[in-house]
Design a protein around this motif. Structure first.
Motif, mmCIF file in Angstrom:
data_model
loop_
_atom_site.group_PDB
_atom_site.id
_atom_site.type_symbol
_atom_site.label_atom_id
_atom_site.label_comp_id
_atom_site.label_asym_id
_atom_site.label_seq_id
_atom_site.Cartn_x
_atom_site.Cartn_y
_atom_site.Cartn_z
ATOM 1 N N LYS A 269 11.368 0.291 6.954
ATOM 2 C CA LYS A 269 10.988 1.231 8.012
ATOM 3 C C LYS A 269 9.542 1.703 7.839
ATOM 4 C CE LYS A 269 15.715 2.484 8.797
ATOM 5 N NZ LYS A 269 16.759 3.463 8.848
ATOM 6 N N LEU A 270 8.654 0.728 7.785
ATOM 7 C CA LEU A 270 7.241 0.990 7.537
ATOM 8 C C LEU A 270 6.413 0.863 8.811
ATOM 9 C CD1 LEU A 270 6.988 -1.295 4.414
ATOM 10 C CD2 LEU A 270 6.983 1.190 4.398
ATOM 11 N N ARG B 92 4.296 9.016 10.805
ATOM 12 C CA ARG B 92 2.925 9.232 11.313
ATOM 13 C C ARG B 92 1.956 9.378 10.152
ATOM 14 N NH1 ARG B 92 2.306 14.087 15.357
ATOM 15 N NH2 ARG B 92 0.209 13.238 15.572
ATOM 16 N N SER B 93 2.353 10.136 9.148
ATOM 17 C CA SER B 93 1.497 10.325 7.967
ATOM 18 C C SER B 93 1.290 9.003 7.235
ATOM 19 C CB SER B 93 2.117 11.350 7.015
ATOM 20 O OG SER B 93 2.222 12.603 7.636
ATOM 21 N N GLN B 94 2.347 8.224 7.091
ATOM 22 C CA GLN B 94 2.225 6.916 6.448
ATOM 23 C C GLN B 94 1.298 6.003 7.243
ATOM 24 O OE1 GLN B 94 6.343 5.754 6.392
ATOM 25 N NE2 GLN B 94 6.676 6.529 4.316
ATOM 26 N N HIS C 43 0.806 -1.229 0.000
ATOM 27 C CA HIS C 43 0.000 0.000 0.000
ATOM 28 C C HIS C 43 0.839 1.280 0.000
ATOM 29 C CE1 HIS C 43 -3.910 -1.877 0.242
ATOM 30 N NE2 HIS C 43 -3.458 -2.666 1.188
ATOM 31 N N LEU C 44 2.017 1.228 0.610
ATOM 32 C CA LEU C 44 2.846 2.433 0.700
ATOM 33 C C LEU C 44 3.921 2.501 -0.382
ATOM 34 C CD1 LEU C 44 3.314 2.595 4.570
ATOM 35 C CD2 LEU C 44 1.761 3.961 3.164
ATOM 36 N N ASN C 45 4.081 1.392 -1.133
ATOM 37 C CA ASN C 45 5.071 1.327 -2.208
ATOM 38 C C ASN C 45 6.467 1.693 -1.682
ATOM 39 O OD1 ASN C 45 5.917 0.752 -4.784
ATOM 40 N ND2 ASN C 45 5.538 2.811 -5.549
#
Length: 194
Positions: free
Chosen positions: A71-72, A139-141, A65-67
């Motif tokens: 460090k996710l 935080r945004s991710q 989802h974040l591509n």
């Protein structure tokens, strides 16, 4: 000291706590702080298993989802807004897992430009070894990932029920409506529901 712990909707953070060569966890839950005889990573892994998934699966989902590969943040429960952010502890030997929805505010540490002070919704404050802008990005991710997974899991989307596949009947309920529509060979017959 507790022997085990599962992350819940009141968990603010999990932080490494070392004693006599063993890694424990200082849990910040609501207004309470207590120790657990597990490492933060072990608590996170067990919490995922208790919720019917794995940390590895959550990481794969975050990558998709974040591509992004490393460090996710990971989402333990989209419904309860529990997205977890893994950060290095201030002493660099341990780690801190933050629950994104319980972060009230963050600010740069005035004494160390590479560190950030985190304030939680329940009044806890602590410092992590991460620059403010990097934590803000994570935080945004975490927020984006949580909202994406929540949207994908909603069951109130338009649903199609096949009840006679040999004759081509479909029973369809559209989002936000109480009425069902019966379709047969592109002819529509309306069914009312109470």
């Amino acid at each position: 000291m507790f022997s085990q712990y599962i992350i819940n909707r009141y968990t603010d953070a999990l932080a490494s706590h070392f004693h006599n060569g063993y890694e424990y966890t200082q849990v910040l839950e609501g207004t309470e702080t207590f120790l657990v005889a597990q490492s933060p990573d072990d608590i996170v892994k067990e919490s995922f298993l208790q919720n019917g998934s794995t940390l590895e699966g959550a990481i794969e989902s975050a990558r998709y989802h974040l591509n992004k590969k490393y460090k996710l943040p990971v989402v333990l429960s989209a419904k309860h807004h529990i997205a977890l952010i893994r950060c290095p502890a201030v002493d660099k030997t341990g780690i801190v897992w933050l629950v994104h929805s319980h972060i009230h505010s963050i600010e740069p540490d005035p004494n160390h430009h590479n560190k950030t002070i985190v304030h939680t919704n329940h009044g806890h404050s602590f410092t992590i070894d991460m620059k403010l802008d990097r934590l803000q990005t994570r935080r945004s991710q975490a927020s984006f990932l949580n909202s994406t997974l929540l949207k994908n899991s909603e069951m109130n989307k338009a649903m199609t029920f096949f009840y006679d596949k040999d004759h081509g009947f479909q029973l369809v309920k559209k989002t936000g409506q109480l009425n069902y529509t019966l379709k047969k060979n592109n002819d529509i017959v309306k069914l009312e529901t109470e």
